[in-house]
Design a protein around this motif. Structure first.
Motif, PDB file in Angstrom:
ATOM      1  N   ASP A 525       0.796  -1.232   0.000  1.00 49.02           N
ATOM      2  CA  ASP A 525       0.000   0.000   0.000  1.00 49.02           C
ATOM      3  C   ASP A 525       0.825   1.277   0.000  1.00 49.02           C
ATOM      4  OD1 ASP A 525      -2.413  -1.458   0.104  1.00 49.02           O
ATOM      5  OD2 ASP A 525      -2.172  -1.733   2.254  1.00 49.02           O
ATOM      6  N   ASN A 526       1.981   1.259   0.627  1.00 48.91           N
ATOM      7  CA  ASN A 526       2.784   2.483   0.757  1.00 48.91           C
ATOM      8  C   ASN A 526       4.221   2.197   0.342  1.00 48.91           C
ATOM      9  OD1 ASN A 526       0.738   4.295   2.110  1.00 48.91           O
ATOM     10  ND2 ASN A 526       0.807   2.610   3.584  1.00 48.91           N
ATOM     11  N   VAL A 527       4.435   2.040  -0.947  1.00 47.87           N
ATOM     12  CA  VAL A 527       5.715   1.588  -1.471  1.00 47.87           C
ATOM     13  C   VAL A 527       6.761   2.692  -1.369  1.00 47.87           C
ATOM     14  CG1 VAL A 527       6.923   0.816  -3.545  1.00 47.87           C
ATOM     15  CG2 VAL A 527       4.631  -0.054  -3.023  1.00 47.87           C
ATOM     16  N   VAL A 528       7.887   2.363  -0.733  1.00 45.93           N
ATOM     17  CA  VAL A 528       9.043   3.246  -0.668  1.00 45.93           C
ATOM     18  C   VAL A 528      10.237   2.486  -1.232  1.00 45.93           C
ATOM     19  CG1 VAL A 528      10.633   4.509   0.822  1.00 45.93           C
ATOM     20  CG2 VAL A 528       8.176   4.534   1.317  1.00 45.93           C
ATOM     21  N   VAL A 529      10.924   3.093  -2.187  1.00 45.46           N
ATOM     22  CA  VAL A 529      12.109   2.490  -2.786  1.00 45.46           C
ATOM     23  C   VAL A 529      13.350   3.136  -2.194  1.00 45.46           C
ATOM     24  CG1 VAL A 529      13.391   2.110  -4.924  1.00 45.46           C
ATOM     25  CG2 VAL A 529      10.897   1.934  -4.916  1.00 45.46           C
ATOM     26  N   THR A 530      14.274   2.323  -1.738  1.00 46.96           N
ATOM     27  CA  THR A 530      15.524   2.806  -1.161  1.00 46.96           C
ATOM     28  C   THR A 530      16.677   2.297  -2.015  1.00 46.96           C
ATOM     29  OG1 THR A 530      14.551   2.703   1.049  1.00 46.96           O
ATOM     30  CG2 THR A 530      16.945   2.861   0.916  1.00 46.96           C
ATOM     31  N   SER A 531      17.623   3.201  -2.320  1.00 47.38           N
ATOM     32  CA  SER A 531      18.748   2.822  -3.170  1.00 47.38           C
ATOM     33  C   SER A 531      20.060   3.218  -2.512  1.00 47.38           C
ATOM     34  CB  SER A 531      18.629   3.508  -4.539  1.00 47.38           C
ATOM     35  OG  SER A 531      19.723   3.180  -5.367  1.00 47.38           O
ATOM     36  N   TRP A 532      21.037   2.290  -2.535  1.00 50.66           N
ATOM     37  CA  TRP A 532      22.378   2.560  -2.039  1.00 50.66           C
ATOM     38  C   TRP A 532      23.316   2.646  -3.236  1.00 50.66           C
ATOM     39  CZ3 TRP A 532      18.781  -0.418   0.251  1.00 50.66           C
ATOM     40  CH2 TRP A 532      18.446  -0.124   1.578  1.00 50.66           C
ATOM     41  N   ALA A 533      23.827   3.847  -3.489  1.00 48.66           N
ATOM     42  CA  ALA A 533      24.540   4.144  -4.740  1.00 48.66           C
ATOM     43  C   ALA A 533      26.013   3.780  -4.645  1.00 48.66           C
ATOM     44  CB  ALA A 533      24.360   5.607  -5.102  1.00 48.66           C
ATOM     45  N   TYR A 534      26.338   2.507  -4.680  1.00 49.52           N
ATOM     46  CA  TYR A 534      27.729   2.093  -4.811  1.00 49.52           C
ATOM     47  C   TYR A 534      27.765   0.697  -5.414  1.00 49.52           C
ATOM     48  CZ  TYR A 534      26.972  -0.651  -0.538  1.00 49.52           C
ATOM     49  OH  TYR A 534      26.494  -1.534   0.397  1.00 49.52           O
ATOM     50  N   ALA A 535      28.860   0.406  -6.083  1.00 51.66           N
ATOM     51  CA  ALA A 535      29.049  -0.924  -6.635  1.00 51.66           C
ATOM     52  C   ALA A 535      29.659  -1.823  -5.578  1.00 51.66           C
ATOM     53  CB  ALA A 535      29.949  -0.855  -7.859  1.00 51.66           C
ATOM     54  N   ALA A 536      29.618  -3.109  -5.818  1.00 55.02           N
ATOM     55  CA  ALA A 536      30.226  -4.056  -4.889  1.00 55.02           C
ATOM     56  C   ALA A 536      31.728  -3.830  -4.832  1.00 55.02           C
ATOM     57  CB  ALA A 536      29.935  -5.479  -5.339  1.00 55.02           C
ATOM     58  N   PRO A 537      32.364  -4.121  -3.716  1.00 60.43           N
ATOM     59  CA  PRO A 537      33.823  -3.996  -3.619  1.00 60.43           C
ATOM     60  C   PRO A 537      34.516  -4.832  -4.688  1.00 60.43           C
ATOM     61  CG  PRO A 537      32.844  -4.399  -1.460  1.00 60.43           C
ATOM     62  CD  PRO A 537      31.753  -4.588  -2.469  1.00 60.43           C
ATOM     63  N   GLY A 538      35.749  -4.454  -5.001  1.00 62.87           N
ATOM     64  CA  GLY A 538      36.534  -5.215  -5.957  1.00 62.87           C
ATOM     65  C   GLY A 538      36.099  -5.030  -7.392  1.00 62.87           C
ATOM     66  N   ASN A 539      35.442  -3.923  -7.684  1.00 66.79           N
ATOM     67  CA  ASN A 539      35.021  -3.617  -9.053  1.00 66.79           C
ATOM     68  C   ASN A 539      34.086  -4.679  -9.640  1.00 66.79           C
ATOM     69  OD1 ASN A 539      36.553  -1.188  -9.255  1.00 66.79           O
ATOM     70  ND2 ASN A 539      38.401  -2.438  -9.539  1.00 66.79           N
ATOM     71  N   ASN A 540      33.362  -5.363  -8.784  1.00 66.84           N
ATOM     72  CA  ASN A 540      32.371  -6.300  -9.296  1.00 66.84           C
ATOM     73  C   ASN A 540      31.173  -5.538  -9.844  1.00 66.84           C
ATOM     74  OD1 ASN A 540      33.094  -9.264  -8.681  1.00 66.84           O
ATOM     75  ND2 ASN A 540      33.694  -8.155  -6.822  1.00 66.84           N
ATOM     76  N   SER A 541      30.581  -6.079 -10.869  1.00 67.03           N
ATOM     77  CA  SER A 541      29.425  -5.445 -11.501  1.00 67.03           C
ATOM     78  C   SER A 541      28.480  -6.540 -11.976  1.00 67.03           C
ATOM     79  CB  SER A 541      29.876  -4.579 -12.688  1.00 67.03           C
ATOM     80  OG  SER A 541      30.553  -5.382 -13.652  1.00 67.03           O
ATOM     81  N   SER A 542      27.404  -6.155 -12.555  1.00 66.83           N
ATOM     82  CA  SER A 542      26.422  -7.076 -13.118  1.00 66.83           C
ATOM     83  C   SER A 542      25.855  -8.045 -12.096  1.00 66.83           C
ATOM     84  CB  SER A 542      27.034  -7.865 -14.290  1.00 66.83           C
ATOM     85  OG  SER A 542      27.567  -7.001 -15.267  1.00 66.83           O
ATOM     86  N   PRO A 543      25.054  -7.519 -11.140  1.00 64.60           N
ATOM     87  CA  PRO A 543      24.402  -8.421 -10.178  1.00 64.60           C
ATOM     88  C   PRO A 543      23.428  -9.348 -10.892  1.00 64.60           C
ATOM     89  CG  PRO A 543      23.536  -6.182  -9.988  1.00 64.60           C
ATOM     90  CD  PRO A 543      24.705  -6.111 -10.914  1.00 64.60           C
ATOM     91  N   ALA A 544      23.697 -10.643 -10.834  1.00 62.48           N
ATOM     92  CA  ALA A 544      22.937 -11.615 -11.617  1.00 62.48           C
ATOM     93  C   ALA A 544      21.855 -12.307 -10.814  1.00 62.48           C
ATOM     94  CB  ALA A 544      23.881 -12.665 -12.203  1.00 62.48           C
ATOM     95  N   SER A 545      22.033 -12.400  -9.482  1.00 60.77           N
ATOM     96  CA  SER A 545      21.044 -13.123  -8.691  1.00 60.77           C
ATOM     97  C   SER A 545      21.244 -12.830  -7.221  1.00 60.77           C
ATOM     98  CB  SER A 545      21.164 -14.635  -8.929  1.00 60.77           C
ATOM     99  OG  SER A 545      20.043 -15.327  -8.415  1.00 60.77           O
ATOM    100  N   PHE A 546      20.193 -13.026  -6.452  1.00 56.05           N
ATOM    101  CA  PHE A 546      20.242 -12.963  -4.999  1.00 56.05           C
ATOM    102  C   PHE A 546      19.998 -14.365  -4.448  1.00 56.05           C
ATOM    103  CE2 PHE A 546      19.530  -8.651  -6.227  1.00 56.05           C
ATOM    104  CZ  PHE A 546      20.030  -7.850  -5.204  1.00 56.05           C
ATOM    105  N   GLY A 547      20.334 -14.557  -3.200  1.00 57.72           N
ATOM    106  CA  GLY A 547      20.111 -15.841  -2.557  1.00 57.72           C
ATOM    107  C   GLY A 547      19.784 -15.654  -1.099  1.00 57.72           C
TER     108      GLY A 547
END
Length: 585
Positions: A525-547
């Protein structure tokens, strides 16, 4: 690249003797278990309220089943309860107890019971004394004011180790919780955390695309080419759990084919079954298709799969190499849910998202355990190694709509999950070229949602030829455009762990082209989106999945080969950007 992934702890039947088991359907063979199952306590939220009579033939004398203990308790307190079975064949017995909405915590009070995925069942058949059999357990109440219902089923067995000659009784017991504050948890009972940290777990993986757990301390990671790896005690083991490269068609570069989904049976600790979703065009010369298979763990080594045990459950054709979905999840109802993309190419040229006679562009739902119900409808594989749940929303028998369909109108659902507390379903659906979307189905849903693709992308018309008005479809909970460099949503999980209370109730997700970690709170009912503006350590990119591990802690895998744990609150990390979002925008 657009890498897009209810279990109810099935048949926890309170079965006695060797017949204290559920039906594990495999080539029309029933297997009995002595060690208890869950999902058959009569709880209407689990398995449509079924109880032990689902597996046990009726006809024997029906026992009386009661639950006794405090009917009014203090919030957060732990209290003792007894389930008593009286009468029936009265030789040996078993039980299954669950609590409405999984409120509080059930705990065995003796060696004769155990908990599985939040429910209570017997650990072995227990002998009657005279004409009665008692099981004791404790229940720790939630910390807020609430009214809960215990659902209990008891089996009074004749000890003949069959599914006949047993008597089944059921009962309910209401408990009032007082002295706490507030009410039952919503999707987000806590405000967005002020900080977030990604803590490294392992690196050195090759294109990891899924992370699952088997109900223990291990994490199982899928590599797209066909390997299943194990992380144990923070170490990536050197030997594969399974190497399926000889049967997986993965392609190179950014191809979306490969080993895409993994799910462990809710009773994996007893039956050793796990399920995979992969694309294949083998043997050579055959067309590309998705395959859903069951395997067994090695009887000699818990860190090794038996590769000769493959049982193909389902196959369906893939007209193109992209948009294959691939997620597997057991739902709170014990059924296996499968995400399928629209089959690929741009704009869904075959219109599969809205076609009801193909399994593409859908969430599918099948029964891998049942011996009743109709057989496969839209599988192209031979055999009948699964059943159609009779309450699937489009089940109409052979022909017509695919009976396996649970929800439709999806482009490429790249990861869906169930909130382990509320049982709500979250679906991240990859967009065409303008919008990414997060879809939401409450636990009360009976399926049948149409999320609108290809008529709509997000909330915006895409190709409305032959379509209905927008209000005929289920709108996204949240959609976002690509103005900040996004290109392909990567869906995740609602945090329900205990290590980081500030994260409780937040649904975490990201985007393959913009590695900011984000969360949604306040849904629906009351959607709030929160974003943390940084990439993963070690220059990792392309988040493919969560677990998610067995304790509800969350992890994120990057296609570049590293896995991190999501944590809060750490020091010296960016503060988030919070964006209130009108519902269904």
């Amino acid at each position: 690249m657009q890498l897009p992934t209810r279990w109810s702890i099935f048949c926890i039947v309170l079965m006695a003797a060797a017949a204290l088991g559920w039906w594990a359907y495999s080539a029309d063979t029933a297997h009995a278990s002595l060690n208890g199952r869950i999902g058959f306590s009569g709880n209407p939220a689990t398995n449509s309220g079924q109880n032990c009579t689902t597996c046990h033939a009726t006809g024997a004398a029906v026992p009386t089943v009661t639950i006794s203990g405090p009917a009014s308790v203090a919030a957060g307190s732990t209290n003792l309860y007894t389930l008593l079975i009286s009468g029936g064949p009265a030789q040996t017995g078993g039980l299954n107890v669950s609590v409405s909405n999984q409120r509080g915590v059930l705990t065995p009070a003796g060696a004769d019971t155990q908990t599985l995925l939040g429910e209570l069942t017997h650990s072995a058949p227990k002998a009657f004394s005279g004409n009665q059999l008692a099981f004791q357990f404790t229940w720790t109440a939630p910390t807020y004011n609430d009214t809960v219902t215990f659902y209990g089923a008891g089996n009074s067995s004749d000890n003949q180790q069959s599914l006949t000659g047993d008597g089944i009784g059921v009962t309910t017991f209401n408990v009032q919780v007082t002295g706490g504050s507030g009410g039952p948890p919503t999707v987000s009972p806590t405000p967005p955390p002020a900080t977030l940290k990604l803590s490294p777990v392992v690196s050195g993986l090759t294109q990891p695309v899924d992370i699952q757990n088997a109900g223990d301390e291990r994490l199982f990671v899928l590599e797209k080419a066909g390997h299943i790896r194990i992380i144990q005690n923070g170490v990536l083991l050197g030997t594969d759990f399974a190497n399926l490269t000889d049967r997986v068609t993965a392609g190179g570069g950014n191809a979306e084919t490969g080993l895409l989904g993994l799910a462990f049976h809710p009773d994996y600790q007893n039956n050793g079954y796990f399920y995979v979703n992969y694309t294949t065009s083998k043997p050579a010369g055959t067309s590309l298709r998705t395959r859903i298979s069951r395997f067994s763990v090695s009887s000699a080594n818990p860190n090794l799969a038996d590769l000769n045990s493959e049982l193909v459950l389902m196959e369906y054709s893939q007209p193109f190499v992209n948009h294959n979905g691939g997620q597997l999840q057991f739902g709170p109802d014990g059924y296996l849910y499968i995400s399928s993309g629209d089959g690929g190419d741009a704009g869904d040229p075959q219109g599969n998202g809205q076609k009801m006679n193909v399994p593409l562009g859908k969430i599918l739902r099948i029964d891998v355990d049942g011996a009743s119900g109709s057989g496969p409808d839209c599988s192209t594989s031979t055999g009948a190694n699964y059943r159609i749940p009779p309450d699937n929303p489009f089940a109409d028998g052979a022909g017509g709509a695919c009976d396996e369909i649970w929800a439709t109108g999806l482009r490429n659902p790249w990861r869906f999950s169930f909130d382990r507390l509320t049982h709500d379903m979250w679906i991240a659906d990859v967009g065409q070229n303008r919008f990414e979307e997060i879809d939401f189905a409450p636990a009360s849903s009976n399926g049948g949602e149409n999320y609108g693709w290809r008529c709509y992308e997000g909330n915006t018309a895409y190709n409305t030829t032959g379509c209905q008005s927008a209000d005929s479809y289920t709108a996204p909970l949240y959609s976002y455009d690509r103005s900040l460099g996004d290109c392909s949503v990567t869906g995740g999980y609602v945090y329900r762990g205990s290590a980081f209370p500030a994260l409780n109730g937040h649904y975490f997700y990201s985007d393959f082209c913009n590695s900011n970690i984000r969360s949604i709170s306040g849904a629906p009912d009351n959607v709030v989106v929160t974003s943390w503006a940084y990439a993963a350590p070690g220059n990792n990119s392309s988040p493919a999945s969560f677990g998610q591990d067995q304790n509800g802690e969350l992890y994120v895998a990057y296609l570049t080969g590293a896995i991190y744990r999501i944590e809060s609150p750490p020091a010296n990390t960016p503060t988030p950007t919070n964006t209130p979002v009108p519902t269904n925008t």
